[in-house]
Write a protein that holds these residues in place. Structure first.
Motif, mmCIF file in Angstrom:
data_model
loop_
_atom_site.group_PDB
_atom_site.id
_atom_site.type_symbol
_atom_site.label_atom_id
_atom_site.label_comp_id
_atom_site.label_asym_id
_atom_site.label_seq_id
_atom_site.Cartn_x
_atom_site.Cartn_y
_atom_site.Cartn_z
ATOM 1 N N PHE A 169 0.793 -1.230 0.000
ATOM 2 C CA PHE A 169 0.000 0.000 0.000
ATOM 3 C C PHE A 169 0.824 1.279 0.000
ATOM 4 O O PHE A 169 0.264 2.358 -0.172
ATOM 5 N N VAL A 170 2.124 1.174 0.227
ATOM 6 C CA VAL A 170 2.927 2.342 0.600
ATOM 7 C C VAL A 170 2.794 3.522 -0.361
ATOM 8 O O VAL A 170 2.727 4.676 0.064
ATOM 9 N N TRP A 171 2.715 3.281 -1.659
ATOM 10 C CA TRP A 171 2.710 4.382 -2.632
ATOM 11 C C TRP A 171 1.308 4.699 -3.146
ATOM 12 O O TRP A 171 1.159 5.423 -4.118
ATOM 13 N N TRP A 172 0.289 4.176 -2.509
ATOM 14 C CA TRP A 172 -1.063 4.377 -3.017
ATOM 15 C C TRP A 172 -1.567 5.793 -2.750
ATOM 16 O O TRP A 172 -1.332 6.368 -1.680
ATOM 17 N N ASP A 173 -2.316 6.326 -3.717
ATOM 18 C CA ASP A 173 -3.055 7.570 -3.534
ATOM 19 C C ASP A 173 -4.525 7.218 -3.293
ATOM 20 O O ASP A 173 -4.901 6.044 -3.232
ATOM 21 N N TRP A 174 -5.376 8.246 -3.174
ATOM 22 C CA TRP A 174 -6.771 7.976 -2.867
ATOM 23 C C TRP A 174 -7.469 7.200 -3.984
ATOM 24 O O TRP A 174 -8.314 6.334 -3.728
ATOM 25 N N GLU A 175 -7.116 7.465 -5.229
ATOM 26 C CA GLU A 175 -7.742 6.744 -6.340
ATOM 27 C C GLU A 175 -7.528 5.236 -6.197
ATOM 28 O O GLU A 175 -8.455 4.444 -6.375
ATOM 29 N N ARG A 176 -6.299 4.847 -5.858
ATOM 30 C CA ARG A 176 -6.023 3.415 -5.700
ATOM 31 C C ARG A 176 -6.680 2.860 -4.437
ATOM 32 O O ARG A 176 -7.213 1.740 -4.432
ATOM 33 N N TRP A 177 -6.698 3.638 -3.363
ATOM 34 C CA TRP A 177 -7.344 3.183 -2.146
ATOM 35 C C TRP A 177 -8.850 3.007 -2.352
ATOM 36 O O TRP A 177 -9.451 2.071 -1.820
ATOM 37 N N GLN A 178 -9.454 3.892 -3.117
ATOM 38 C CA GLN A 178 -10.886 3.772 -3.374
ATOM 39 C C GLN A 178 -11.199 2.460 -4.073
ATOM 40 O O GLN A 178 -12.172 1.772 -3.725
ATOM 41 N N LYS A 179 -10.363 2.074 -5.020
ATOM 42 C CA LYS A 179 -10.561 0.791 -5.699
ATOM 43 C C LYS A 179 -10.432 -0.371 -4.720
ATOM 44 O O LYS A 179 -11.186 -1.351 -4.781
ATOM 45 N N GLU A 180 -9.467 -0.251 -3.795
ATOM 46 C CA GLU A 180 -9.256 -1.344 -2.849
ATOM 47 C C GLU A 180 -10.429 -1.483 -1.892
ATOM 48 O O GLU A 180 -10.863 -2.602 -1.579
ATOM 49 N N ILE A 181 -10.940 -0.356 -1.424
ATOM 50 C CA ILE A 181 -12.071 -0.422 -0.487
ATOM 51 C C ILE A 181 -13.309 -0.972 -1.186
ATOM 52 O O ILE A 181 -14.090 -1.728 -0.598
#
Length: 804
Positions: A169-181
């Motif tokens: 997760f270290v380099w994730w931004d909100w766009e990538r986190w939104q996909k993960e959630i």
């Protein structure tokens, strides 16, 4: 999906009776009620579930009706219900999904799309979504009779390891986190770890205890090494953290928590484990602060080893721990009652006296409960496996019973391979979550134990006096082996064992959007080979391309290398430190192999035969590239053995042939990986640099990203990091620019030794290699972020080159 398959799945899912576990004991029930009271309103959750649908399938937003219902609908349990909607207009909703939370609604949506529409949801980096099989709006399949109700047999589906935050997760931004959630919600995950941004909270807390921002530069690790700084394994390595990083990550954490709460999830927040900055001793000289021993540096380098631990029995421990919990509540609001703490993980107490251990556990819990009166301690159970010599029954009981019942939940972290619940009287009656660990270091290796996943949670839940309260996924890194994570997620909803072979048949049809008999045959082979690792060894990718043995083969007798059984390359696991140590030079190096390579080569041939039918599928392409990589990397292991055996026999011709073949295999695998966007080094490096706001940060973040996947930790001129290659990756760019020069240099020195009839200059090789690695880690050269080449054509060519 055909009607016959739809009907088959309907029979499997609807008419198998749901045997719910016995009622949770009263304190757990009380916890569940409190957590329910913290959830967002029904309207907020329904809107959040609708937003997940819109991001997943925007064309079908109006095809589904979502509704939050009370647990009474499901006998007091969490559940989802799928029904046909009463059609009032042609363009209105076709399917209604009810759930006790937005997560349950999303889970129901995913279940419907899988088992009625033949769709597949996967991480983008494992091929992404396969949604082409979903009919157009107005034509969605109807469910039978009264529809389908799925109740969770246990309350929770837990997600993450404390190190996933650094490996994945270290380099994730909100766009990538939104996909993960979104992915989490669709998989039914309702108890996720939420560790992002905690350094910003710690900065504020420690400043209240007279610690300056400058003092914290020596306390926090760099971005890619924060997990181990948090656990007190190291300090300062890869740092310092800029204020920009701290502020940026806190904002990101608030976005993450907000979305989790909207979906009805219960986030698990961090708590104080005793890890403190060195300067705290100066301001609190009477505090019981101990400097710990070395954790994996080459020579006990105190610039980053030997961190400081505040004893839980010290009053200052409770004071700091309470301040941390309260500061989180100030920043985030009252979002949870569950907090993670692993004070004794890979760090044994100073004495095994049960009374003392009980007092330590009570102090850890006191720090939480003073900050949140309803706090529940979530603890990884790894210590009971990794340090089993210390944690005997009296010590385990002392720790587990140091808090009131229902105030501790244990993660049976490694239950897929070495479950603890069945040897500890259900953790001595403590609630626990059956967990899959599966992956170490975020390696890309096809591996798993599907039969254990399909039965383990059921056996644990239905065992006598079971205290199991959830199913969890605790991999060190994600975005690999999608089949493992899909089945594990389903087990949070399954009350009976899953017939794996039948499940795999439908899985392959969903994943590729088509029923192709060659692929189904291939998955039958993969089930009994790659995904049937029953040797009890925790897998960590030790293939020689990505973890080249650092040894002098001239010191080993050739007779020790000729036994066929010794070609089955097994490494030993240092379970205390979670990395693999090569045997010393008195034994031939080995890599983990648990299946017939010829069987898997046959599976690859079947995959290739299906290429004409599936060449347009991204999920097929990912699996084809991954399987070809797996087959070739195992071949390379044998080629390495043949090269070194030839060296020991002083067979120059055979050595040249095999050493060149090994290097060529690296080139060929790199070209294969380059043909798929999901196997590129450039993506990892660019995501790191993207978070930087200055040239200095950019260089630091790139160094962190490069170092984690290569040397990992410190070196000397002649000694590689003890953790080198722990987080190895099969990525195009990394093979060509890093692993290939290493192997070439190594074989060059072996060749020189043979031709000049001199000893192998292993120290010279190390000096040259370590210098090269240091320069590579500090490099800034660019690597592609877009695939090139035809994956199917390349895979076919490599199969014909090496196996025909």
């Amino acid at each position: 999906m055909s009607n016959s398959i739809t009907q088959l799945m309907f029979l499997i899912l609807v008419f198998v009776p749901i045997a719910l576990s016995s009622e949770p004991q009263q304190p757990v029930e009380a916890l569940l009620r409190r957590l329910d009271s913290k959830r967002s309103s029904a309207s907020v959750q329904e809107a959040a579930a609708k937003a997940v649908l819109k991001r997943l399938l925007p064309t079908h937003v109006d095809s589904f009706d979502f509704k939050i219902v009370d647990k009474d609908v499901c006998g007091g349990h969490s559940c989802f219900v799928i029904n046909n909607h009463n059609l009032s207009s042609r363009n209105g909703p076709e399917i209604q999904i009810k759930g006790t939370t937005a997560v349950e609604i999303a889970s129901g949506l995913h279940w419907y799309l899988k088992y009625w529409c033949g769709a597949h949801v996967s991480w983008d980096k494992t091929g992404g979504m396969q949604l082409a099989s979903i009919p157009n709006p107005g034509s969605l399949p109807r469910v039978k009779d009264k529809g389908l109700k799925i109740q969770r047999p246990v309350p929770w589906n837990y997600y993450q390891n404390v190190v996933t935050s650094s490996y994945s997760f270290v380099w994730w931004d909100w766009e990538r986190w939104q996909k993960e959630i979104d992915w989490m919600a669709l998989q039914g995950i309702n108890l996720p770890l939420a560790f992002t941004g905690q350094e910003s909270i710690w900065q504020k807390v420690f400043m209240d205890f007279n610690i300056s921002k400058g003092d914290l530069n020596d306390f926090f690790g760099g971005p890619a090494f924060l997990a181990w700084a948090r656990m007190g394994n190291l300090h300062a390595w890869g740092g310092p953290l800029s204020q920009n990083w701290l502020d940026q990550q806190l904002v990101l954490q608030k976005q993450i928590l907000s979305r989790m709460l909207e979906l009805g999830m219960t986030p698990v927040l961090p708590s104080f484990s005793g890890n403190v900055p060195a300067t705290l001793k100066k301001f609190y000289p009477s505090a019981n602060i101990t400097r710990l021993g070395d954790w994996n540096t080459v020579n006990g380098d105190r610039r980053w080893c030997c961190t400081y631990l505040l004893d839980p029995s010290d009053p200052l421990f409770v004071e700091i721990g309470t301040a941390f919990i309260r500061r989180q509540v100030e920043e985030y609001g009252d979002v949870t009652d569950i907090y993670n703490c692993d004070t004794f993980n890979e760090n044994s107490p100073p004495t095994n006296d049960p009374a003392y251990i009980s007092s330590l556990g009570a102090a850890v819990y006191k720090a939480m409960s003073k900050g949140d009166t309803d706090a529940v301690w979530l603890m990884q159970g790894w210590l009971f496996y990794s340090d089993s010599a210390f944690w005997k029954p009296p010590q385990m009981k002392a720790l587990l019973h140091s808090v009131p019942f229902g105030k501790m939940i244990v993660l049976d972290l490694f239950a897929d391979v070495k479950p603890i619940w069945n040897t500890s009287s259900q953790f001595y009656d403590t609630p626990y979550i059956w967990c899959l660990l599966h992956n170490f270091g975020g390696n890309l290796e096809m591996y798993g134990i599907l039969d254990a996943i399909s039965s383990g949670p059921v056996d644990a839940r239905t065992s006598e006096n079971s205290t199991m309260v959830g199913v969890g996924m605790c991999m060190e890194g994600i975005e690999h082996n999608p089949v493992i994570y899909e089945l594990t997620s389903e087990m949070a909803f399954r009350s009976e064992r899953v017939p794996v072979q039948d499940w795999l048949r439908t899985y392959s049809r969903r994943r590729y959007g088509n029923a192709v008999h060659q692929v189904e045959e291939a998955w039958e082979i993969l089930h009994r080979t790659i995904y049937n690792c029953t040797d009890g060894i925790a897998d960590h990718n030790t293939d020689f391309i990505v973890k080249l043995p650092d040894w002098d083969p001239s010191l080993e007798s050739v007779s020790n290398t000729t036994e066929p059984k010794k070609m089955q390359m097994l490494f030993t696991l240092d379970i205390k430190r979670r990395f693999l140590l090569q045997k010393n030079s008195s034994q031939f190096p080995k890599a983990h192999l648990w299946y017939s390579t010829q069987d898997v080569i046959n599976a690859l041939r079947l995959f290739l035969d299906a290429g004409n039918d599936l060449s347009g599928s991204l999920t097929y392409r990912y699996d084809l590239v991954d399987l070809t990589r797996q087959v070739l990397s195992k071949l390379a292991n044998q080629v390495y053995v043949d090269a070194v055996t030839a060296f020991q026999r002083k067979d120059v011709k055979a050595f040249d042939l095999n050493s060149k073949k090994f290097v060529q295999l690296i080139r060929d695998i790199d070209a294969l990986l380059a043909s798929d966007d999901n196997f590129l080094l450039g993506t990892w490096l660019e995501s790191a640099k993207k978070l930087a706001t200055s040239p200095t940060e950019m260089r630091q973040y790139e160094w962190n990203a490069r170092t984690q996947v290569t040397m990992w930790y410190d070196t000397t001129k002649t000694n590689q990091s003890q953790l080198h290659d722990y987080a190895n990756k099969f990525w195009s760019g990394l093979l060509e620019s890093y692993y290939l020069p290493r192997a070439s240099t190594y074989f060059h020195y072996l060749s020189k030794s043979l031709r000049e009839n001199k000893d192998f200059e292993v120290e010279k090789w190390r000096i040259e290699w370590i210098s090269f690695s240091n320069n590579w880690q500090a490099g800034t050269e660019l690597y592609p972020v877009k695939a090139k080449g035809d994956a199917l054509a390349i895979s076919k060519a490599l199969y014909e080159k090496y196996f025909v």
